[in-house]
Each structure stands twice: as structure tokens, then as C-alpha cells.
Design a protein around this motif. Structure first.
Motif, PDB file in Angstrom:
ATOM      1  N   ILE A 342     -63.855  47.731 -23.042  1.00 30.81           N
ATOM      2  CA  ILE A 342     -64.048  46.308 -22.730  1.00 30.81           C
ATOM      3  C   ILE A 342     -64.274  45.541 -24.034  1.00 30.81           C
ATOM      4  O   ILE A 342     -65.183  45.867 -24.802  1.00 30.81           O
ATOM      5  CB  ILE A 342     -65.236  46.072 -21.772  1.00 30.81           C
ATOM      6  CG1 ILE A 342     -65.139  47.009 -20.552  1.00 30.81           C
ATOM      7  CG2 ILE A 342     -65.289  44.607 -21.327  1.00 30.81           C
ATOM      8  CD1 ILE A 342     -66.328  46.923 -19.611  1.00 30.81           C
ATOM      9  N   HIS A 343     -63.429  44.562 -24.264  1.00 35.61           N
ATOM     10  CA  HIS A 343     -63.522  43.798 -25.505  1.00 35.61           C
ATOM     11  C   HIS A 343     -64.774  42.906 -25.485  1.00 35.61           C
ATOM     12  O   HIS A 343     -65.094  42.313 -24.452  1.00 35.61           O
ATOM     13  CB  HIS A 343     -62.272  42.938 -25.668  1.00 35.61           C
ATOM     14  CG  HIS A 343     -62.118  42.354 -27.038  1.00 35.61           C
ATOM     15  ND1 HIS A 343     -62.812  41.230 -27.433  1.00 35.61           N
ATOM     16  CD2 HIS A 343     -61.373  42.737 -28.100  1.00 35.61           C
ATOM     17  CE1 HIS A 343     -62.482  40.948 -28.689  1.00 35.61           C
ATOM     18  NE2 HIS A 343     -61.622  41.843 -29.114  1.00 35.61           N
ATOM     19  N   PRO A 344     -65.468  42.810 -26.621  1.00 34.55           N
ATOM     20  CA  PRO A 344     -66.690  41.991 -26.671  1.00 34.55           C
ATOM     21  C   PRO A 344     -66.506  40.550 -26.166  1.00 34.55           C
ATOM     22  O   PRO A 344     -67.433  39.991 -25.587  1.00 34.55           O
ATOM     23  CB  PRO A 344     -67.065  42.009 -28.155  1.00 34.55           C
ATOM     24  CG  PRO A 344     -66.523  43.301 -28.642  1.00 34.55           C
ATOM     25  CD  PRO A 344     -65.244  43.531 -27.884  1.00 34.55           C
ATOM     26  N   HIS A 345     -65.335  39.973 -26.364  1.00 35.80           N
ATOM     27  CA  HIS A 345     -65.144  38.599 -25.884  1.00 35.80           C
ATOM     28  C   HIS A 345     -65.207  38.517 -24.368  1.00 35.80           C
ATOM     29  O   HIS A 345     -65.703  37.539 -23.809  1.00 35.80           O
ATOM     30  CB  HIS A 345     -63.830  38.019 -26.403  1.00 35.80           C
ATOM     31  CG  HIS A 345     -64.023  37.301 -27.693  1.00 35.80           C
ATOM     32  ND1 HIS A 345     -63.067  36.543 -28.282  1.00 35.80           N
ATOM     33  CD2 HIS A 345     -65.108  37.248 -28.506  1.00 35.80           C
ATOM     34  CE1 HIS A 345     -63.537  36.038 -29.409  1.00 35.80           C
ATOM     35  NE2 HIS A 345     -64.770  36.464 -29.567  1.00 35.80           N
ATOM     36  N   ASP A 346     -64.697  39.553 -23.717  1.00 39.29           N
ATOM     37  CA  ASP A 346     -64.785  39.582 -22.259  1.00 39.29           C
ATOM     38  C   ASP A 346     -66.240  39.790 -21.832  1.00 39.29           C
ATOM     39  O   ASP A 346     -66.700  39.193 -20.861  1.00 39.29           O
ATOM     40  CB  ASP A 346     -63.894  40.695 -21.697  1.00 39.29           C
ATOM     41  CG  ASP A 346     -62.419  40.472 -22.041  1.00 39.29           C
ATOM     42  OD1 ASP A 346     -61.975  39.320 -21.960  1.00 39.29           O
ATOM     43  OD2 ASP A 346     -61.723  41.439 -22.402  1.00 39.29           O
ATOM     44  N   PRO A 375     -63.221  45.939 -33.766  1.00 42.76           N
ATOM     45  CA  PRO A 375     -62.832  44.563 -34.073  1.00 42.76           C
ATOM     46  C   PRO A 375     -64.024  43.602 -34.002  1.00 42.76           C
ATOM     47  O   PRO A 375     -64.057  42.584 -34.658  1.00 42.76           O
ATOM     48  CB  PRO A 375     -61.811  44.219 -32.984  1.00 42.76           C
ATOM     49  CG  PRO A 375     -62.119  45.139 -31.853  1.00 42.76           C
ATOM     50  CD  PRO A 375     -62.711  46.392 -32.457  1.00 42.76           C
ATOM     51  N   PHE A 405     -64.642  45.517 -14.674  1.00 47.12           N
ATOM     52  CA  PHE A 405     -63.561  46.215 -15.379  1.00 47.12           C
ATOM     53  C   PHE A 405     -63.315  47.633 -14.870  1.00 47.12           C
ATOM     54  O   PHE A 405     -62.566  48.381 -15.466  1.00 47.12           O
ATOM     55  CB  PHE A 405     -63.852  46.235 -16.890  1.00 47.12           C
ATOM     56  CG  PHE A 405     -63.419  44.993 -17.574  1.00 47.12           C
ATOM     57  CD1 PHE A 405     -62.184  44.927 -18.206  1.00 47.12           C
ATOM     58  CD2 PHE A 405     -64.209  43.858 -17.555  1.00 47.12           C
ATOM     59  CE1 PHE A 405     -61.754  43.767 -18.815  1.00 47.12           C
ATOM     60  CE2 PHE A 405     -63.805  42.687 -18.160  1.00 47.12           C
ATOM     61  CZ  PHE A 405     -62.573  42.647 -18.798  1.00 47.12           C
TER      62      PHE A 405
ATOM     63  N   ASN B  15     -54.444  44.055 -17.847  1.00 46.76           N
ATOM     64  CA  ASN B  15     -55.228  44.533 -18.990  1.00 46.76           C
ATOM     65  C   ASN B  15     -55.295  46.054 -18.990  1.00 46.76           C
ATOM     66  O   ASN B  15     -55.129  46.712 -20.014  1.00 46.76           O
ATOM     67  CB  ASN B  15     -56.639  43.940 -18.919  1.00 46.76           C
ATOM     68  CG  ASN B  15     -57.571  44.532 -19.978  1.00 46.76           C
ATOM     69  OD1 ASN B  15     -57.271  44.477 -21.171  1.00 46.76           O
ATOM     70  ND2 ASN B  15     -58.682  45.106 -19.545  1.00 46.76           N
ATOM     71  N   ASP B  40     -58.231  39.796 -32.266  1.00 45.64           N
ATOM     72  CA  ASP B  40     -57.017  39.992 -31.460  1.00 45.64           C
ATOM     73  C   ASP B  40     -55.831  40.210 -32.399  1.00 45.64           C
ATOM     74  O   ASP B  40     -55.604  39.423 -33.314  1.00 45.64           O
ATOM     75  CB  ASP B  40     -56.750  38.762 -30.576  1.00 45.64           C
ATOM     76  CG  ASP B  40     -57.690  38.699 -29.383  1.00 45.64           C
ATOM     77  OD1 ASP B  40     -58.457  39.651 -29.176  1.00 45.64           O
ATOM     78  OD2 ASP B  40     -57.642  37.689 -28.655  1.00 45.64           O
ATOM     79  N   GLU B  61     -54.077  45.144 -29.919  1.00 45.04           N
ATOM     80  CA  GLU B  61     -55.407  45.236 -29.324  1.00 45.04           C
ATOM     81  C   GLU B  61     -56.050  43.867 -29.199  1.00 45.04           C
ATOM     82  O   GLU B  61     -55.829  42.996 -30.036  1.00 45.04           O
ATOM     83  CB  GLU B  61     -56.314  46.066 -30.248  1.00 45.04           C
ATOM     84  CG  GLU B  61     -56.436  47.509 -29.853  1.00 45.04           C
ATOM     85  CD  GLU B  61     -57.473  48.181 -30.732  1.00 45.04           C
ATOM     86  OE1 GLU B  61     -58.638  48.170 -30.341  1.00 45.04           O
ATOM     87  OE2 GLU B  61     -57.086  48.676 -31.814  1.00 45.04           O
ATOM     88  N   GLY B  62     -56.831  43.725 -28.170  1.00 43.34           N
ATOM     89  CA  GLY B  62     -57.560  42.472 -28.014  1.00 43.34           C
ATOM     90  C   GLY B  62     -58.289  42.451 -26.690  1.00 43.34           C
ATOM     91  O   GLY B  62     -58.352  43.463 -25.983  1.00 43.34           O
ATOM     92  N   CYS B  63     -58.810  41.297 -26.324  1.00 42.08           N
ATOM     93  CA  CYS B  63     -59.587  41.167 -25.092  1.00 42.08           C
ATOM     94  C   CYS B  63     -58.658  41.193 -23.874  1.00 42.08           C
ATOM     95  O   CYS B  63     -57.429  41.151 -24.012  1.00 42.08           O
ATOM     96  CB  CYS B  63     -60.385  39.883 -25.115  1.00 42.08           C
ATOM     97  SG  CYS B  63     -59.358  38.414 -25.128  1.00 42.08           S
ATOM     98  N   ALA B  64     -59.258  41.238 -22.699  1.00 42.02           N
ATOM     99  CA  ALA B  64     -58.484  41.332 -21.461  1.00 42.02           C
ATOM    100  C   ALA B  64     -57.563  40.125 -21.270  1.00 42.02           C
ATOM    101  O   ALA B  64     -56.424  40.265 -20.829  1.00 42.02           O
ATOM    102  CB  ALA B  64     -59.431  41.452 -20.270  1.00 42.02           C
ATOM    103  N   ILE B  65     -58.071  38.944 -21.617  1.00 42.06           N
ATOM    104  CA  ILE B  65     -57.270  37.730 -21.441  1.00 42.06           C
ATOM    105  C   ILE B  65     -56.025  37.784 -22.334  1.00 42.06           C
ATOM    106  O   ILE B  65     -54.914  37.480 -21.904  1.00 42.06           O
ATOM    107  CB  ILE B  65     -58.102  36.462 -21.780  1.00 42.06           C
ATOM    108  CG1 ILE B  65     -59.395  36.414 -20.948  1.00 42.06           C
ATOM    109  CG2 ILE B  65     -57.281  35.193 -21.601  1.00 42.06           C
ATOM    110  CD1 ILE B  65     -59.206  36.313 -19.462  1.00 42.06           C
TER     111      ILE B  65
END
Lengths: 406, 142
Positions: A342-346, A375, A405, B15, B40, B61-65
Motif C-alpha cells: 500500500i503506497h503511503p499516499h493512499d 519511495p 486494500f 491497482n 510515482d 510504481e506508485g500509489c493506487a490512484i
């Protein structure tokens, strides 16, 4: 701190009553900026409502009054840092302004090939000014390593020192990892080779008792807004003996003794380093912020925050697929973590939906992220007005993020 | 708006299992998109024949959005002409950054509509689209 005192303290921060997305605010972004108690805000307002005036050289009542209030804060800074007349307070725009000033002014007496040592866990504000100096004066920038727990490698730091080393500039408390660096040992190592030390105390200032005399720190920089004061004000507290070697960087009003077209004579220290009208109200309000911290007691704060950080670390370590980044046994106020997949921004957006304010990203410490090969992180940073309930809300929030998630 | 509307099932599933993900063996155009602020980082690989996007892949790679947006984009732009693709990109961009128009006639992409209400996340949704525009203009050098 007992529950009643805590409840009373929380009342000093009206913003804590805010609702965010239908939930009461849980503010865990104190490392970015702390909240402001009403006394600080009232002081700003009082200055502008009833005391507005420019400082220095005014013969009228308001100007003299503002000058007195403004100048008193130099002494408050001195007491807060346990300094004496060996040091002087210089007001800047913030920690960044203070470090840039040292890089430009102290750096101007460096020669090509001279060296500055920083560490791998520095904030960008203690990296970029030295890179700019490197490009301008051809100095060498050296980086002391840390280990995978986020602990500074002192032996490596020592091994970097040569006869050309002119300054060691290190953070007291890492804003990305929460590591407390052994400033006493760093200063000893540097001073044994006659090298001055700059301490970036932006993160430490509201969390750790700092004794510049005992630690023998040469330069120390911090911001008012990370210690419950207003934005736009900071301090460089520095040894006069070093300041005497340093040229002013900005010219203008207030920093001069006399100006003629053929020759200008500069004002004395510290005024020669404070060109132009400063943030008068902001400096006076910084004084109130210092008084406020003293009224609670930094020792009490340290003790309470230590327990709260331990509680948070324990609580978060019970969550599956969560990894804490920065695991030094000597930490304060910051807990950075990543969640598998899970990306930190989410994480940040979903916690926000539950009224929980955390910071996500690289925390202005990209080399730290690079070191850990991530990242970004999610960072919860505490202050004395945070509660165990805040930490419980954070932990529940993280479980909620993970459930989305799944 | 409830945050759950941002993380709709379609976005979460794209995602988790992005479409057209990976680097193809051959491609004619490509570009790299990187947002240093959030990390991102995406690559777009295209095969363009006779002004038509015959194949499109992305990786990174990056966030779900950001990942869901890239995945949905690749699905919707395949087999479209360059001029059609450019007008879809413009439509998406204008909606996200200028609040102009809507995404209703863009099929599945419309699940991203809610992102516009989260200013901090708009860049997550648009990074792959900017990269797509750049890829169309960047043939593989011999």
C-alpha cells in the motif's frame, strides 16, 4: 502528565476541536509544524492591534516598547538553550534561513578544496545549502553514513575528517526517522580537530532539552513554528567568536551604523546580520511559545512523549504487514512506517478520511528514502497534546486502510 | 465526499491487477514519467502503426490512484488513432486540472472522476496521461 493537566493543555489549542470529515481531528503531523496555543495567537494579535510599530531607533513610546519586547526574546532563547554571553541570538526566517546564512557567510571564508561533513539522514535544508556552496566555492561535501536502524556511524564520521574539514553540520533529531543523534560525541570528535559544529535542531527544539554550554555547540538552528510559535521566524544561536569572523550577507536598513556613498560601516553583532524590518510580531510570539513550553516543563514533555512514542511503537508493531522505518533505541517524537503493498499516499488519504492528519512522502529527506529503498513513508509525529486515544485512532485507521486494500 | 468513493472497487482491482503491465519485447515509442515529490514513477511503451496505437504497455510504481489510472488509460487508448488519443488526453487533463467538462463518455475512465475533488491527488491520476502524451511524441531512437 495526568489526565486533567492533559485536558487543560488541549484546551489551549482551539484547533484540536476541529472536525475533519466528520471525525474529531487527530493531529499527528507535528514534525511538519506544531499547533499553536491561543496565547501565541493572542500575542500576535495584541501586537498588531495595540502595539504596531517598527523597532530600533524610534524615539516614540510604541517603538521603544516593541523594541523592548523584541529584544527580550534573545534572552528567552538564551535561557531556553542554556547558553550565556558566549553565544548570540540571530533572528532568521527559519531553520532553513539560518543554515543558508551559515553556508553563505561562514562558507564565504572557505577555500577551494575545504570540506563540510553532513550525514545521510539530513533534511534537504542541511544538504542543499552546502551543495550550493560546493558549486560556488568548489568545496567538498562529505556524507557520514548511518546503519539500517537509522543510527549514525560515528566511526565513519570521524574517518571523514581531514585537515581540510571546516565544519560538521548534523541534525539533532531526524525528522524522517526520529533518531536522536549523540550530539555530545559528535562535538567531541569535531572539536578534537578544532572543527566547529552546526546542529540542525528544527525537530529537536520542542522535544529535547538542549544545553549548548554542556554540549559546546558552535551553531544551532531552529524554527519557531515547530515549537508552537508562528511560521516565518527562526533562530541561529551561535558563538560570538565565530560570528565575528563572518561577513553580513544581506545589506540594507538596520544592519548599518552609518551609510555614505563612499563607505558604509556595519552595525554590531547581531544587528549586522538582520537587515530589514524583521517579523517583529512573530519574534515576540516566539517568546510566548518559549514561555508556554517552560510553563509545562520540557522535562515533563520529554517524559510524556517518550511514553507515548513507546505506546505508539508497541501498538503499530502489533499490526501485520507494517514495518517501522527508523528503529534506533534512541528516538523521539517520530514514527515512520510502510505498509506492504500500500503506497503511503493512499494511506495518508484514507487516514484523512477518518480525521487523522499524518504526513506521507519523503519528508524532505530523499537520501533517507533512497537508503531504505522506499519511495516514501507514512509518518506520525507526536507532541505533548497528543493522547493514547490518538494513537488508538491511528492504529484503527491503519487497519481500516488495510481492509480497503485486502 | 466519502473517501471510499475515491477508492472504488474498480480502482482497487486495477491497482491489484493492472492491465497491460510490463515492458514489451518491441515498441516504437516510449517515455518515462516521474514525480519526485511522491515517488510515482512510470514508463509507457507504445507500438504505433499508421497513426494508430496498436499496443500500449506501462510499468512502474506508485500509489493506487496512479496505477489504476495508468491501467485504465492503456485499456481505453488501445487501437485508437493518435488524434483520437490526443483529444481524450486533453479531455481528461482539462477535467482534472481545469474542472472543465466531464468524463462520462470515456467509459470506465469515469471512475476516476472523484479524484478531482482531492487536489493533493490529481497529480497521481494525471502522471501516466502526461507520460502517454510524451511517449506519442518520442520515437525509439535507432
Amino acid at each position: 502528565m495526568d489526565k486533567n493537566i492533559l485536558a487543560k493543555i488541549r484546551e489551549d489549542f482551539p484547533i484540536l476541536g476541529t472536525e475533519v470529515n466528520g471525525y474529531s481531528l487527530v493531529y499527528l503531523d507535528n514534525a511538519a509544524t506544531t499547533l499553536k496555543p491561543k496565547y501565541v495567537i493572542d500575542r500576535l494579535s495584541k501586537h498588531y492591534l495595540y502595539e504596531t510599530s517598527n523597532i530600533h531607533r524610534g524615539v516614540h513610546f510604541l517603538s521603544q516598547q516593541a523594541t523592548t519586547y523584541f529584544e527580550e526574546v534573545r534572552d528567552k532563547v538564551k535561557s531556553y538553550l542554556h547558553g550565556d554571553s558566549t553565544w548570540e541570538t540571530i533572528f532568521t526566517k527559519g531553520t532553513t534561513g539560518a543554515i543558508n546564512f551559515v553556508a553563505q557567510s561562514f562558507g564565504s571564508i572557505f577555500n577551494s578544496g575545504d570540506e563540510v561533513i553532513i550525514s545521510q539522514m539530513e533534511h534537504h535544508s542541511n544538504i542543499v545549502p552546502w551543495q550550493m556552496l560546493r558549486d560556488r566555492k568548489n568545496i567538498v561535501l562529505k556524507v557520514a553514513q548511518m546503519d539500517e536502524r537509522g543510527i549514525l556511524d560515528l566511526e565513519h564520521l570521524e574517518s571523514l575528517i581531514t585537515e581540510k574539514t571546516k565544519l560538521v553540520s548534523i541534525t539533532y533529531l531526524s525528522n524522517a526517522l526520529g533518531t536522536i543523534n549523540p550530539v555530545d560525541k559528535i562535538v567531541k570528535i569535531a572539536h578534537s580537530k578544532n572543527i566547529p559544529v552546526l546542529i540542525d535542531a528544527a525537530q529537536a527544539i520542542a522535544h529535547i532539552t538542549i544545553d549548548v554550554k554542556k554540549l559546546d555547540i558552535d551553531f544551532i538552528a531552529f524554527s519557531a513554528h515547530k515549537m508552537f510559535g508562528p511560521t516565518g521566524v527562526g533562530v541561529l544561536y551561535a558563538k560570538k567568536q565565530l560570528l565575528e569572523k563572518m561577513p553580513p550577507i544581506e545589506g540594507g536598513g538596520d544592519m548599518i551604523a552609518s551609510v555614505r556613498f563612499d563607505k558604509t560601516i556595519y552595525n554590531t553583532i547581531p544587528y549586522c546580520f538582520e537587515a530589514g524590518t524583521p517579523d517583529i510580531a512573530g519574534v515576540i510570539a516566539l517568546g510566548v511559545a518559549i514561555d508556554y513550553i517552560n510553563s509545562i516543563g520540557l522535562k515533563n514533555i520529554e517524559e510524556y512523549e517518550h511514553k507515548l512514542l513507546q505506546y505508539a511503537t508497541q501498538k503499530l508493531s502489533e499490526i501485520k504487514n507494517l514495518r517501522v522505518v527508523g528503529t534506533s533505541p534512541n528516538k523521539s517524537s517520530v514514527i515512520s512506517f510502510v505498509l506492504d503493498g500500500i503506497h503511503p499516499h493512499d494511506v495518508g488519504s484514507l487516514l484523512d478520511s477518518k480525521g487523522i492528519a499524518v504526513r506521507t512522502g519523503h519528508h524532505c529527506a530523499q537520501p533517507v528514502m533512497e537508503f531504505f529503498k522506499i519511495p516514501a513513508t507514512t509518518r506520525a509525529s507526536i507532541s505533548f497534546y497528543n493522547t493514547k486515544e490518538d494513537i488508538d485512532r491511528l492504529a484503527d485507521g491503519i487497519l481500516y486502510v488495510q481492509s480497503i486494500f485486502e | 465526499m466519502n473517501q471510499n468513493e475515491l477508492y472504488q472497487q474498480v480502482i482497487l482491482s486495477h491497482n491489484k491487477s493492472p492491465k497491460n503491465f510490463g515492458k514489451p519485447a518491441t515498441f516504437t515509442h516510449w517515455a518515462e514519467g516521474f514525480n519526485p515529490l511522491c515517488g510515482d514513477h512510470y514508463f509507457i511503451y507504445l507500438t504505433i502503426e499508421d497513426d494508430v496505437i496498436k499496443n500500449v504497455f506501462f510499468e512502474g510504481e506508485g500509489c493506487a490512484i496512479s496505477k489504476a489510472s495508468a491501467s485504465l488509460m492503456t485499456e481505453s487508448l488501445k487501437n485508437k488513432t493518435i488524434s483520437d488519443v490526443e483529444s481524450i488526453i486533453k479531455k481528461f487533463h482539462d477535467y482534472m486540472t481545469l474542472s472543465q467538462g466531464n468524463l462520462k463518455d470515456l467509459g470506465k475512465i469515469s471512475v476516476l472522476s472523484g479524484v478531482k475533488d482531492y487536489p493533493a491527488r490529481i497529480k497521481c491520476a494525471t502522471i501516466s496521461w502526461h507520460t502517454m502524451k510524451q511517449a506519442i511524441e518520442t520515437p525509439v531512437s535507432e
